[in-house]
Design an enzyme around this catalytic site. Structure first.
Site, PDB file in Angstrom:
ATOM      1  N   LYS A 114       8.788   0.477  -6.598  1.00 55.78           N
ATOM      2  CA  LYS A 114       9.583   1.237  -5.641  1.00 55.78           C
ATOM      3  C   LYS A 114      10.993   1.432  -6.210  1.00 55.78           C
ATOM      4  CE  LYS A 114       9.467   1.209  -0.673  1.00 55.78           C
ATOM      5  NZ  LYS A 114       8.305   2.101  -0.760  1.00 55.78           N
ATOM      6  N   ALA A 115      11.467   2.678  -6.231  1.00 59.98           N
ATOM      7  CA  ALA A 115      12.782   2.944  -6.828  1.00 59.98           C
ATOM      8  C   ALA A 115      13.892   2.291  -6.007  1.00 59.98           C
ATOM      9  CB  ALA A 115      13.010   4.451  -6.928  1.00 59.98           C
ATOM     10  N   ASN A 171       1.882  -7.597 -11.366  1.00 59.60           N
ATOM     11  CA  ASN A 171       2.403  -7.111 -10.085  1.00 59.60           C
ATOM     12  C   ASN A 171       3.001  -8.294  -9.341  1.00 59.60           C
ATOM     13  OD1 ASN A 171       2.399  -4.657  -8.223  1.00 59.60           O
ATOM     14  ND2 ASN A 171       1.602  -6.257  -6.872  1.00 59.60           N
ATOM     15  N   HIS A 177      13.331  18.983 -11.860  1.00 63.66           N
ATOM     16  CA  HIS A 177      11.930  19.396 -11.722  1.00 63.66           C
ATOM     17  C   HIS A 177      11.520  19.342 -10.242  1.00 63.66           C
ATOM     18  CE1 HIS A 177       7.778  18.099 -11.010  1.00 63.66           C
ATOM     19  NE2 HIS A 177       7.419  18.856 -12.030  1.00 63.66           N
ATOM     20  N   ASN A 178      11.831  18.244  -9.595  1.00 65.51           N
ATOM     21  CA  ASN A 178      11.458  18.117  -8.179  1.00 65.51           C
ATOM     22  C   ASN A 178      12.202  19.124  -7.310  1.00 65.51           C
ATOM     23  OD1 ASN A 178      10.112  15.913  -9.232  1.00 65.51           O
ATOM     24  ND2 ASN A 178      10.537  14.610  -7.471  1.00 65.51           N
ATOM     25  N   ARG A 215      13.392  22.198   4.949  1.00 64.32           N
ATOM     26  CA  ARG A 215      12.628  21.006   5.350  1.00 64.32           C
ATOM     27  C   ARG A 215      13.395  20.251   6.430  1.00 64.32           C
ATOM     28  NH1 ARG A 215       9.588  17.987   0.287  1.00 64.32           N
ATOM     29  NH2 ARG A 215       8.896  19.852  -0.807  1.00 64.32           N
ATOM     30  N   ALA A 240       0.875  -0.517  -7.885  1.00 64.91           N
ATOM     31  CA  ALA A 240       0.501   0.310  -6.726  1.00 64.91           C
ATOM     32  C   ALA A 240      -0.184   1.568  -7.287  1.00 64.91           C
ATOM     33  CB  ALA A 240       1.735   0.621  -5.892  1.00 64.91           C
ATOM     34  N   VAL A 241      -0.217   2.622  -6.511  1.00 62.17           N
ATOM     35  CA  VAL A 241      -0.951   3.826  -6.928  1.00 62.17           C
ATOM     36  C   VAL A 241      -0.577   4.308  -8.330  1.00 62.17           C
ATOM     37  CG1 VAL A 241      -1.572   6.159  -6.200  1.00 62.17           C
ATOM     38  CG2 VAL A 241      -0.741   4.538  -4.521  1.00 62.17           C
ATOM     39  N   SER A 258       5.753  12.919 -13.824  1.00 61.59           N
ATOM     40  CA  SER A 258       5.350  13.882 -12.809  1.00 61.59           C
ATOM     41  C   SER A 258       3.846  14.126 -12.844  1.00 61.59           C
ATOM     42  CB  SER A 258       6.064  15.219 -13.009  1.00 61.59           C
ATOM     43  OG  SER A 258       5.591  16.135 -12.049  1.00 61.59           O
ATOM     44  N   GLU A 270      10.486  22.266  -7.632  1.00 59.29           N
ATOM     45  CA  GLU A 270       9.234  22.127  -6.866  1.00 59.29           C
ATOM     46  C   GLU A 270       9.474  22.422  -5.368  1.00 59.29           C
ATOM     47  OE1 GLU A 270       7.165  18.380  -7.786  1.00 59.29           O
ATOM     48  OE2 GLU A 270       6.879  18.097  -5.640  1.00 59.29           O
ATOM     49  N   LYS A 276      13.817  15.117 -14.507  1.00 56.29           N
ATOM     50  CA  LYS A 276      12.759  14.927 -13.499  1.00 56.29           C
ATOM     51  C   LYS A 276      13.279  15.293 -12.101  1.00 56.29           C
ATOM     52  CE  LYS A 276       9.066  13.827 -11.272  1.00 56.29           C
ATOM     53  NZ  LYS A 276       9.012  12.771 -10.352  1.00 56.29           N
ATOM     54  N   GLY A 314       4.039  -3.437 -11.802  1.00 56.16           N
ATOM     55  CA  GLY A 314       3.958  -2.651 -10.567  1.00 56.16           C
ATOM     56  C   GLY A 314       2.640  -1.914 -10.563  1.00 56.16           C
ATOM     57  N   GLY A 357       1.953  13.001  -9.911  1.00 53.70           N
ATOM     58  CA  GLY A 357       1.378  12.166  -8.859  1.00 53.70           C
ATOM     59  C   GLY A 357       0.308  11.256  -9.420  1.00 53.70           C
TER      60      GLY A 357
HETATM   61  P1  NDP Z   1       5.617   2.320  -4.351  1.00 60.38           P
HETATM   62  O1  NDP Z   1       6.810   3.171  -4.544  1.00 60.38           O
HETATM   63  O2  NDP Z   1       4.971   2.303  -3.027  1.00 60.38           O
HETATM   64  O3  NDP Z   1       6.021   0.819  -4.774  1.00 60.38           O
HETATM   65  C1  NDP Z   1       5.127  -0.254  -4.610  1.00 60.38           C
HETATM   66  C2  NDP Z   1       5.199  -1.185  -5.786  1.00 60.38           C
HETATM   67  O4  NDP Z   1       6.536  -1.715  -5.931  1.00 60.38           O
HETATM   68  C3  NDP Z   1       4.287  -2.371  -5.606  1.00 60.38           C
HETATM   69  O5  NDP Z   1       3.690  -2.680  -6.834  1.00 60.38           O
HETATM   70  C4  NDP Z   1       5.266  -3.453  -5.164  1.00 60.38           C
HETATM   71  O6  NDP Z   1       4.809  -4.761  -5.410  1.00 60.38           O
HETATM   72  C5  NDP Z   1       6.435  -3.140  -6.021  1.00 60.38           C
HETATM   73  N1  NDP Z   1       7.666  -3.783  -5.565  1.00 60.38           N
HETATM   74  C6  NDP Z   1       8.371  -3.507  -4.449  1.00 60.38           C
HETATM   75  N2  NDP Z   1       9.449  -4.312  -4.377  1.00 60.38           N
HETATM   76  C7  NDP Z   1       9.422  -5.109  -5.479  1.00 60.38           C
HETATM   77  C8  NDP Z   1      10.278  -6.137  -5.969  1.00 60.38           C
HETATM   78  N3  NDP Z   1      11.386  -6.495  -5.321  1.00 60.38           N
HETATM   79  N4  NDP Z   1       9.919  -6.737  -7.128  1.00 60.38           N
HETATM   80  C9  NDP Z   1       8.819  -6.389  -7.790  1.00 60.38           C
HETATM   81  N5  NDP Z   1       7.975  -5.413  -7.380  1.00 60.38           N
HETATM   82  C10 NDP Z   1       8.285  -4.782  -6.228  1.00 60.38           C
HETATM   83  O7  NDP Z   1       4.494   2.665  -5.470  1.00 60.38           O
HETATM   84  P2  NDP Z   1       4.029   4.053  -6.104  1.00 60.38           P
HETATM   85  O8  NDP Z   1       2.938   3.685  -7.034  1.00 60.38           O
HETATM   86  O9  NDP Z   1       3.799   5.108  -5.093  1.00 60.38           O
HETATM   87  O10 NDP Z   1       5.291   4.536  -6.959  1.00 60.38           O
HETATM   88  C11 NDP Z   1       5.850   3.766  -8.004  1.00 60.38           C
HETATM   89  C12 NDP Z   1       7.056   4.469  -8.559  1.00 60.38           C
HETATM   90  O11 NDP Z   1       6.655   5.716  -9.117  1.00 60.38           O
HETATM   91  C13 NDP Z   1       8.124   4.800  -7.521  1.00 60.38           C
HETATM   92  O12 NDP Z   1       9.398   4.630  -8.078  1.00 60.38           O
HETATM   93  C14 NDP Z   1       7.877   6.248  -7.219  1.00 60.38           C
HETATM   94  O13 NDP Z   1       9.040   6.905  -6.744  1.00 60.38           O
HETATM   95  C15 NDP Z   1       7.450   6.761  -8.576  1.00 60.38           C
HETATM   96  N6  NDP Z   1       6.654   7.974  -8.579  1.00 60.38           N
HETATM   97  C16 NDP Z   1       5.712   8.192  -7.634  1.00 60.38           C
HETATM   98  C17 NDP Z   1       4.954   9.347  -7.640  1.00 60.38           C
HETATM   99  C18 NDP Z   1       3.912   9.556  -6.618  1.00 60.38           C
HETATM  100  O14 NDP Z   1       3.327  10.644  -6.604  1.00 60.38           O
HETATM  101  N7  NDP Z   1       3.627   8.588  -5.770  1.00 60.38           N
HETATM  102  C19 NDP Z   1       5.153  10.376  -8.685  1.00 60.38           C
HETATM  103  C20 NDP Z   1       6.096  10.013  -9.674  1.00 60.38           C
HETATM  104  C21 NDP Z   1       6.835   8.871  -9.600  1.00 60.38           C
HETATM  105  P3  NDP Z   1       4.003  -5.573  -4.263  1.00 60.38           P
HETATM  106  O15 NDP Z   1       2.570  -5.173  -4.424  1.00 60.38           O
HETATM  107  O16 NDP Z   1       4.249  -6.986  -4.614  1.00 60.38           O
HETATM  108  O17 NDP Z   1       4.585  -5.177  -2.951  1.00 60.38           O
END
Ligand code: NDP
Length: 479
Positions: A75-76, A33, A185-186, A287, A11-12, A128, A189, A182, A9, A130
């Site tokens: 994504k959770a 990914n 914690h939120n 909120r 993403a960010v 935690s 927050e 966690k 995974g 971000g």
């Molecule tokens: P997102 O929550 O936006 O998730 C996107 C990622 O999930 C992408 O890599 C995507 O892959 C992948 N994904 C989605 N569906 C699937 C699937 N079915 N199978 C495999 N991969 C999948 O990304 P973030 O980086 O924002 O967050 C990641 C996690 O960290 C989340 O659970 C979030 O709650 C947690 N988190 C986030 C914080 C923040 O500040 N943003 C802080 C602490 C925790 P693809 O590119 O293929 O779509």
């Protein structure tokens, strides 16, 4: 196989965590990914990093040395389950799967149980801080088995934030303990942010100071006992000027607060545990209230307060607001730790509360000076039933309570909503009360439902024959 740790995974959060891992001496990081583009982008933008890219789960597993250790950052929810299933297929007993997403702790308990049956270790880990935390050092709250901590501990210690020389990570407890902590914690927050927002609103409406001037107030507060990341960034946000209009940015932002659900989880869990986290709940509900423009529009004509807020001594008023904020903040943290204590008892986790306060001192959003006081309180009394009864906090509340009461009554008189300030004060007074009107509630419950009551003067359980001759009988203890 060359990688000692992997990230699924990108993403960010995942890409930043992978870069953080790769920046530490000795680490080679396998990255994967679901869609290839994110992997390609990460490799292209960070050619310097020690990454091994994989484009299938099989490749990913093959690139990891054993015991394989992989952190999931997707994504959770369903996505997490999909990735766990895929990893379980390609991993072997003894390997470690870490979920660093914001999972609900009950999902983590379920997943840990299911994965354990395959002989693979599963660790739910709260992360935690971000985006920036993930890259430069987050606060990490891993649960899971003791066995997995042996392998994970050194890796996590090397990437976590450091506060006063100590890494902000500890093995919180088994299975879902990390995600539980966690979550709380939120929740804290949410409360902290709402309290700061109420303080800002009161100062603005009471003194007519501009957002930039109030930024100076917060910057000043950040040099004292309120010193914290949230106070610091509040000053920055208030000082920001909108380039398009020249107005303070805070005045052009729509006043509807979003939420991703962890505050609500904290409150829902507290309700089922019977823990009064009223400050966190008010912050969560505030909120929700803000996010109903249609309800707010039709309510605008409701009658308001007779008097406006008129502040004569601006400095004294601001100091009162500061003390009300500090006292309410103590309540919010006390309630949060109460929830962790209750959760630990319910789910059988051995959680060191002082250690939790320690790992929140760096990396995470609620990092604050104040957390040292919490660690000290639990060091002195590990079984402390109510955090705010620790001597340091008793003293602080003693200093603050007069101001706190003035601010709550002033805001009520002027019709300015301060739900977190006032509910925190009500909680404080409720805890302090010699006797509560709960006695009357027991009488009412016995009247309509024969729910029985206890007496202050003798043992046993009693019921009054309300629909008969109203004599009292000894009863079976029903509820
Ligand atoms: P997102 O929550 O936006 O998730 C996107 C990622 O999930 C992408 O890599 C995507 O892959 C992948 N994904 C989605 N569906 C699937 C699937 N079915 N199978 C495999 N991969 C999948 O990304 P973030 O980086 O924002 O967050 C990641 C996690 O960290 C989340 O659970 C979030 O709650 C947690 N988190 C986030 C914080 C923040 O500040 N943003 C802080 C602490 C925790 P693809 O590119 O293929 O779509």
């Amino acid at each position: 196989a060359t990688a000692n740790i992997g990230v699924v995974g990108l993403a960010v959060m995942g890409s930043n965590l992978a870069r953080n891992l790769a920046s530490r001496e000795g680490n080679t990081v396998a990255v994967f990914n679901r869609s290839r583009s994110k992997t390609d982008e990460l490799l292209a933008t960070h050619p310097e990093a020690n990454f091994v890219s994989a484009f299938s789960y099989e490749e990913f597993a093959a690139s990891l040395t054993t015991p394989r250790t992989a952190v999931i950052m997707v994504k959770a929810g369903k996505a997490t389950d999909a990735v766990i299933d895929a990893l379980v297929n390609v991993f072997e007993p003894g390997d470690i799967i870490v979920d660093g997403g914001n999972a609900l702790f009950t999902d983590t308990i379920r997943r840990e149980k299911a994965v354990r049956e395959t002989g693979i270790n599963f660790v739910g880990m709260g992360v935690s801080g971000g985006e920036e935390g993930a890259l430069l050092g987050p606060s990490l709250m891993p649960g899971g088995s003791d066995e997995s901590w042996i392998t994970l501990g050194p890796i996590l210690r090397s990437i976590a934030a450091v506060a006063e020389g100590e890494p902000c990570v500890t093995h919180v407890g088994h299975d879902g303990a990390g995600h539980f902590v966690k979550m709380v914690h939120n929740g804290i927050e949410y409360a902290d942010m709402q309290l700061i927002a109420e303080a800002y609103d009161l100062i603005r409406r009471g003194t007519g100071k501009s957002p930039a001037e109030i930024a100076d107030v917060f910057a000043e507060w950040n040099r004292g006992e309120l010193e914290s990341y949230l106070i610091e960034i509040t000053a920055e946000v208030l000082r920001q000027v909108d380039a398009a209009t020249g107005k303070p940015l805070v005045d052009v932002i729509v006043d509807q607060a979003g939420a991703k659900g962890t505050g609500a989880w904290t409150v829902q869990t507290a309700l089922s545990l019977g823990v009064p986290v009223s400050g966190i709940a008010e912050a969560t509900f505030a909120r929700s209230l803000s996010s109903h423009p249609e309800q707010r529009a039709i309510s605008r004509s409701l009658p308001g307060a007779e008097e406006d807020l008129e502040v004569e001594d601006v400095d004294a008023f601001i100091e009162d607001v500061r003390l009300a904020l500090y006292a309410s903040k103590i309540v919010a943290y006390s309630q949060g730790f109460d929830e962790i204590r209750a959760g630990a008892a319910e789910y059988g986790w051995n959680i060191d509360l002082g250690a939790i306060a320690k790992i929140w001192r760096g990396g995470c959003i609620i990092r604050a000076q104040f957390l040292n006081r919490i660690t000290e309180a639990y060091a002195e009394a590990p079984d402390l039933a109510v955090l705010l009864t620790a001597p340091y906090f008793v003293d602080a509340l003693g200093r603050a309570q007069g101001a706190w009461r003035r601010i709550v009554s002033t805001s009520a008189n002027a019709g300015i909503p301060a739900p977190a300030f006032s509910s925190s004060l009500a909680y404080y007074d409720g805890l302090r009360a010699e006797r509560l009107p709960a006695a009357l509630i027991q009488g009412q419950r016995d009247f309509f439902g024969a729910h029985t009551y206890k007496r202050i003067d003798k043992d046993g359980t009693f019921h009054t024959l309300w629909s008969g001759d109203r004599t009292e009988i000894e009863a079976e203890d029903t509820h």
